[in-house]
Design a protein around this motif. Structure first.
Motif, PDB file in Angstrom:
ATOM      1  N   SER A   6       0.837  -1.193   0.000  1.00 48.15           N
ATOM      2  CA  SER A   6       0.000   0.000   0.000  1.00 48.15           C
ATOM      3  C   SER A   6       0.874   1.246   0.000  1.00 48.15           C
ATOM      4  O   SER A   6       2.020   1.227   0.452  1.00 48.15           O
ATOM      5  CB  SER A   6      -0.908   0.011   1.231  1.00 48.15           C
ATOM      6  OG  SER A   6      -0.133   0.213   2.403  1.00 48.15           O
ATOM      7  N   PHE A   7       0.297   2.346  -0.476  1.00 44.32           N
ATOM      8  CA  PHE A   7       1.056   3.592  -0.452  1.00 44.32           C
ATOM      9  C   PHE A   7       1.420   4.011   0.961  1.00 44.32           C
ATOM     10  O   PHE A   7       2.574   4.413   1.202  1.00 44.32           O
ATOM     11  CB  PHE A   7       0.291   4.712  -1.160  1.00 44.32           C
ATOM     12  CG  PHE A   7       0.952   6.056  -0.991  1.00 44.32           C
ATOM     13  CD1 PHE A   7       2.053   6.398  -1.752  1.00 44.32           C
ATOM     14  CD2 PHE A   7       0.513   6.958  -0.028  1.00 44.32           C
ATOM     15  CE1 PHE A   7       2.690   7.612  -1.575  1.00 44.32           C
ATOM     16  CE2 PHE A   7       1.140   8.172   0.151  1.00 44.32           C
ATOM     17  CZ  PHE A   7       2.236   8.510  -0.621  1.00 44.32           C
ATOM     18  N   PRO A   8       0.490   3.983   1.946  1.00 44.38           N
ATOM     19  CA  PRO A   8       0.904   4.399   3.293  1.00 44.38           C
ATOM     20  C   PRO A   8       2.098   3.620   3.825  1.00 44.38           C
ATOM     21  O   PRO A   8       2.994   4.192   4.449  1.00 44.38           O
ATOM     22  CB  PRO A   8      -0.355   4.155   4.131  1.00 44.38           C
ATOM     23  CG  PRO A   8      -1.478   4.296   3.164  1.00 44.38           C
ATOM     24  CD  PRO A   8      -0.953   3.704   1.894  1.00 44.38           C
ATOM     25  N   HIS A  11       5.225   4.667   1.772  1.00 41.19           N
ATOM     26  CA  HIS A  11       5.582   6.039   2.128  1.00 41.19           C
ATOM     27  C   HIS A  11       6.331   6.080   3.450  1.00 41.19           C
ATOM     28  O   HIS A  11       7.331   6.802   3.609  1.00 41.19           O
ATOM     29  CB  HIS A  11       4.302   6.878   2.195  1.00 41.19           C
ATOM     30  CG  HIS A  11       4.517   8.326   2.493  1.00 41.19           C
ATOM     31  ND1 HIS A  11       4.253   8.877   3.725  1.00 41.19           N
ATOM     32  CD2 HIS A  11       4.969   9.335   1.720  1.00 41.19           C
ATOM     33  CE1 HIS A  11       4.524  10.164   3.684  1.00 41.19           C
ATOM     34  NE2 HIS A  11       4.951  10.473   2.498  1.00 41.19           N
ATOM     35  N   LEU A 454       1.904   5.022  -6.603  1.00 42.44           N
ATOM     36  CA  LEU A 454       0.891   5.853  -7.237  1.00 42.44           C
ATOM     37  C   LEU A 454       1.571   7.030  -7.927  1.00 42.44           C
ATOM     38  O   LEU A 454       2.733   7.338  -7.667  1.00 42.44           O
ATOM     39  CB  LEU A 454      -0.166   6.328  -6.227  1.00 42.44           C
ATOM     40  CG  LEU A 454       0.266   7.166  -5.006  1.00 42.44           C
ATOM     41  CD1 LEU A 454       0.497   8.627  -5.366  1.00 42.44           C
ATOM     42  CD2 LEU A 454      -0.818   7.089  -3.937  1.00 42.44           C
ATOM     43  N   VAL A 510       1.211  12.432  -0.910  1.00 44.45           N
ATOM     44  CA  VAL A 510       0.222  12.198   0.152  1.00 44.45           C
ATOM     45  C   VAL A 510      -1.115  12.809  -0.238  1.00 44.45           C
ATOM     46  O   VAL A 510      -2.184  12.210  -0.023  1.00 44.45           O
ATOM     47  CB  VAL A 510       0.728  12.751   1.490  1.00 44.45           C
ATOM     48  CG1 VAL A 510      -0.380  12.719   2.541  1.00 44.45           C
ATOM     49  CG2 VAL A 510       1.924  11.954   1.982  1.00 44.45           C
ATOM     50  N   GLN A 512      -2.239  13.158  -3.242  1.00 44.17           N
ATOM     51  CA  GLN A 512      -2.840  12.292  -4.252  1.00 44.17           C
ATOM     52  C   GLN A 512      -3.452  11.053  -3.621  1.00 44.17           C
ATOM     53  O   GLN A 512      -4.528  10.590  -4.040  1.00 44.17           O
ATOM     54  CB  GLN A 512      -1.803  11.889  -5.298  1.00 44.17           C
ATOM     55  CG  GLN A 512      -2.376  11.073  -6.454  1.00 44.17           C
ATOM     56  CD  GLN A 512      -3.345  11.861  -7.295  1.00 44.17           C
ATOM     57  OE1 GLN A 512      -2.986  12.883  -7.856  1.00 44.17           O
ATOM     58  NE2 GLN A 512      -4.598  11.399  -7.377  1.00 44.17           N
ATOM     59  N   TRP A 513      -2.780  10.499  -2.595  1.00 41.94           N
ATOM     60  CA  TRP A 513      -3.347   9.328  -1.927  1.00 41.94           C
ATOM     61  C   TRP A 513      -4.677   9.677  -1.266  1.00 41.94           C
ATOM     62  O   TRP A 513      -5.644   8.911  -1.378  1.00 41.94           O
ATOM     63  CB  TRP A 513      -2.364   8.782  -0.886  1.00 41.94           C
ATOM     64  CG  TRP A 513      -2.921   7.585  -0.178  1.00 41.94           C
ATOM     65  CD1 TRP A 513      -2.983   6.300  -0.641  1.00 41.94           C
ATOM     66  CD2 TRP A 513      -3.529   7.567   1.118  1.00 41.94           C
ATOM     67  NE1 TRP A 513      -3.589   5.489   0.283  1.00 41.94           N
ATOM     68  CE2 TRP A 513      -3.928   6.230   1.370  1.00 41.94           C
ATOM     69  CE3 TRP A 513      -3.762   8.535   2.080  1.00 41.94           C
ATOM     70  CZ2 TRP A 513      -4.552   5.857   2.556  1.00 41.94           C
ATOM     71  CZ3 TRP A 513      -4.389   8.168   3.266  1.00 41.94           C
ATOM     72  CH2 TRP A 513      -4.778   6.851   3.503  1.00 41.94           C
ATOM     73  N   ASP A 516      -7.254   9.847  -3.887  1.00 39.07           N
ATOM     74  CA  ASP A 516      -7.680   8.525  -4.344  1.00 39.07           C
ATOM     75  C   ASP A 516      -8.593   7.823  -3.350  1.00 39.07           C
ATOM     76  O   ASP A 516      -9.199   6.792  -3.681  1.00 39.07           O
ATOM     77  CB  ASP A 516      -6.450   7.658  -4.644  1.00 39.07           C
ATOM     78  CG  ASP A 516      -5.708   8.109  -5.894  1.00 39.07           C
ATOM     79  OD1 ASP A 516      -6.277   8.916  -6.656  1.00 39.07           O
ATOM     80  OD2 ASP A 516      -4.559   7.678  -6.093  1.00 39.07           O
ATOM     81  N   GLN A 517      -8.730   8.370  -2.160  1.00 38.10           N
ATOM     82  CA  GLN A 517      -9.710   7.850  -1.195  1.00 38.10           C
ATOM     83  C   GLN A 517     -11.084   8.489  -1.398  1.00 38.10           C
ATOM     84  O   GLN A 517     -12.007   8.224  -0.643  1.00 38.10           O
ATOM     85  CB  GLN A 517      -9.236   8.084   0.239  1.00 38.10           C
ATOM     86  CG  GLN A 517      -7.813   7.672   0.539  1.00 38.10           C
ATOM     87  CD  GLN A 517      -7.477   6.294   0.033  1.00 38.10           C
ATOM     88  OE1 GLN A 517      -8.140   5.314   0.386  1.00 38.10           O
ATOM     89  NE2 GLN A 517      -6.456   6.193  -0.817  1.00 38.10           N
TER      90      GLN A 517
END
Length: 714
Positions: A6-8, A11, A454, A510, A512-513, A516-517
């Motif tokens: 995942s991105f989180p 990151h 992403l 961040v 962008q993430w 995307d939510q």
């Protein structure tokens, strides 16, 4: 790296994609070497000291000059509390070699690991330990490379020969509150002065700061999750309270000491020190209210100082990287706010005008000055706003030439004819590092940083009548006809020194993430943020709560005329000053903002430090009404919107008392809110699990608060 992560998590694991990226460049004057730091991969925390060799004939090649794992062995790295504090001040979250210093010819580099002193030979592979009387802080070789000076955790300033002999103290503390050769808290945190001593060009003397923190109030930061541990004592100068007493002395390697004289009562802040072959030692000292400052030339033989230039400003005077300095022919180089323009001044002349807003001096050469600048008001008036861009320029008496070409955010390091140009752009991750000789690219220093899972797609624009720099990010694959209006998330910093609308890809990951939510994310740099004009930055004087909040409101309402923003569902999140702004938004403008996440917010400015707070809000004893007007706790009874407070219990910059006092005031007023205390976490939140889960918990809170449906499974 697989797409399953995942991105989180990515990151946090990559420390915001900084691991594996080259940094901290030094160029040798002969143009044969570039020294830099880089970890071995995008998830490896330990930096290695590395060298790019540029032979006269043949291809460039890289080599490792110092590997911390090999030098420390199985024991690994252990940091002293003093070194942890230094890294917190510089926002350093990696490990290994996090800083180094070289001699003038860049043939050797000194650095500390686990409080031990090491010296690397930059002409051949290998580093060796010197028998220093540590634990060591901030070691730096003399320009001639014959000696290495270093500060110790015990407050001494010591020197040792490069062959490991003759280790001795040049200055020792008279009592426990005195340290030599170290920068005090506010110098590191607010003046961006990390050093406390400076070598003479000849390598036979040092100019050293003596810091006495006895007058400074103490804070005790406890770890409530581990009550058996004693609280940590921190000398923290709150607004309106005494600062550390800082003085200077010239220390000779022969044991001599000469006290430096200036009017420390009128100018107590030692903001900058410069010592080069272009002239005598140069000091920049500031009045406590930062409305006046002096550039002083020092006679090392007598300790006497002579004013070279004086500056005054009725609002405040800023400090800038790379200045003051001397040109090689002895003219003063400074950055000045004159006539509404931030310009480069050399001697009595301004060499730039309103087309550029000068940010930093990068190098003072024999024939020109290398600097970074954003577009000034003059360029913007001609229709070239270049939102979020910073470029590198060569400035000389004959004119100005731009070095960086593509749109983006650029910086550089230069020596002689060799320049390392670091370029970030909106359409690619990370930064490209090119080595250029006389305008021709001769090498690229590769980044080993991971590519994000992403892609950020910021639209950079100017919002409203005030032309507020802004970025808008929509969900990947968003279709207006299908998806309609989107709930809004404002994601600002919004305060001094915090430009976040940047023409760089990674700066918006961040956001962008969050987009995307299911959000339309808006990032706005209102008044008070850097990069536009002195007037724009100084519009917040004595008024954090008004101008910075007003500009967030103007930005979101103006952008809703062009982008699919649902103004009935607007959230806001931020950290530090951004946390203050987020909490302020729901307290004072609940008609606009419907939920807020406030991370490490300053809630009472009387609890924040002197140099920063008094610059913007004045002396609390003289202007108590200003501090009251900018406080959050007095507005607690006004809360009608969901508010989540997040704070690290180990934060020694914005201490947790800020959030606890606001929470207590909210509780006393009967206002429901959420508090997320982070045990053992500082202002940086570097821990992987903390950084990852903070993103997930924030988006969950915002979804609940704004009435968003949970994401579809799968």
């Amino acid at each position: 790296m697989t797409k399953e992560i995942s991105f989180p998590r990515q990151h946090s694991r990559t420390q915001r994609f900084t691991l594996g990226a080259p940094r901290s460049f030094t160029v040798s004057p002969d143009g044969r070497r570039v020294v830099f730091l880089r970890s071995a991969g995008g998830a490896e925390r330990a930096n290695l000291l590395q060298v790019l060799d540029l032979p006269v004939e043949g291809a460039p090649s890289e080599r490792v000059a110092a590997d911390p794992a090999a030098l420390l062995g199985a024991g690994g790295e252990e940091l002293t509390p003093e070194e942890r504090a230094r890294r917190e001040r510089s926002r350093e979250s990696s490990s290994g070699v996090v800083g180094y210093a070289t001699d003038a010819e860049v043939t050797a580099a000194a650095f500390a690991l686990s409080g031990r002193l090491f010296l690397a030979d930059l002409l051949a592979e290998g580093a060796r330990e010197l028998p220093a009387a540590g634990p060591v802080l901030d070691p730096r070789p003399a320009p001639d490379g014959r000696h290495i000076a270093y500060a110790t955790t015990g407050g001494e300033l010591r020197v040792i020969a490069a062959d490991g002999s003759g280790d001795r103290a040049l200055a020792s503390p008279e009592h426990d509150d005195v340290v030599w050769g170290q920068a005090e808290f506010i110098a590191q945190e607010e003046m961006y002065r990390s050093h406390g001593y400076w070598w003479a060009p000849e390598g036979d003397q040092l100019l050293a700061a003596r810091v006495d923190s006895a007058p400074v109030q103490r804070l005790w930061i406890a770890d409530p999750a581990n009550p058996e541990r004693p609280a940590t004592e921190v000398a923290y100068p709150k607004a309106g309270s005494p600062n550390a007493e800082v003085s200077l002395a010239v220390l000779g390697l022969d044991g001599s000491r000469t006290e430096v004289e200036w009017d420390r009562a009128a100018y107590p802040y030692l903001a900058r020190v410069h010592w080069s072959a272009g002239g005598p030692p140069l000091l920049l000292v500031q009045a406590r209210d930062q409305h006046s400052q002096l550039f002083l030339a020092l006679d090392p033989a007598t300790g006497a100082t002579t004013p070279v230039h004086a500056e005054e400003d009725p609002v405040w005077l800023d400090l800038f990287p790379g200045v003051p300095a001397w040109t090689q022919d002895g003219r003063l180089v400074r950055i000045a706010d004159e006539g509404g323009v931030r310009a480069l001044a050399v001697g009595a002349r301004l060499l730039t005008g309103d087309a550029l807003h000068v940010r930093a001096v990068l190098d003072v050469g024999a024939d020109d000055i290398l600097l970074s600048a954003s577009a000034g008001e003059g360029a913007a008036a001609e229709g070239s706003p270049e939102v979020g861009e910073v470029h590198v320029y060569r400035v000389a008496e004959a004119g100005i030439a731009r070095v960086s070409t593509e749109p983006g955010y650029h910086s550089a390091v230069r020596s002689g004819g060799l320049t390392v140009l670091v370029s970030a752009a909106p359409d690619r991750p990370g930064a490209l590092v090119r080595v250029v000789r006389d305008g021709v690219e001769v090498a690229v220093i590769a980044s080993l940083a991971q590519n994000p899972v992403l892609t950020a797609r910021p639209v950079l624009t100017l919002a409203g009548k005030s032309r507020i720099p802004a970025a808008v990010l929509l969900p990947t694959g968003y279709d207006r006809e299908r998806d309609g209006l989107l709930p809004v998330l404002m994601n600002p910093y919004g305060g001094p020194h915090g430009q976040v609308v940047l023409a760089a890809h990674n700066a918006h990951l961040v956001s962008q993430w969050f987009a995307d939510q299911g959000f339309a994310v808006v990032v706005a740099d209102g008044r008070g943020t850097p990069g536009r004009s002195p007037g724009w930055e100084k519009a917040i004087a004595f008024d954090f709560a008004g101008s910075t909040l007003d500009d967030q409101v103007e930005a979101v309402q103006a952008l809703a005329e062009e982008y699919p923003l649902d103004l009935t569902r607007v959230g806001i999140r931020g950290w530090s000053y951004g946390g203050y702004l987020a909490a302020l938004a729901v307290l004072r403008r609940p008609d606009v903002f419907h939920a807020a996440v406030a991370g490490a917010p300053v809630t009472e400015w009387t609890l924040y430090d002197t140099h920063y707070t008094e610059r913007y809000l004045g002396d609390p004893a003289v202007r108590p009404e200003v501090y009251a007007a900018n406080s959050l706790t007095a507005d607690a009874a006004k809360l009608t919107r969901p508010l989540q407070l997040i704070h690290g219990l180990a934060d020694d910059n914005v201490v947790v008392a800020h959030s606890l006092r606001l929470s207590s005031a909210l509780l006393a007023a009967g206002r429901a809110h959420e508090v997320l205390p982070l045990s053992g976490v500082t202002h940086m939140t570097p821990q992987e699990e903390v950084a990852e889960n903070l993103l997930l918990l924030q988006v969950d809170f915002l979804r609940r608060s704004l009435g968003l449906k949970p994401p579809t499974a799968g």
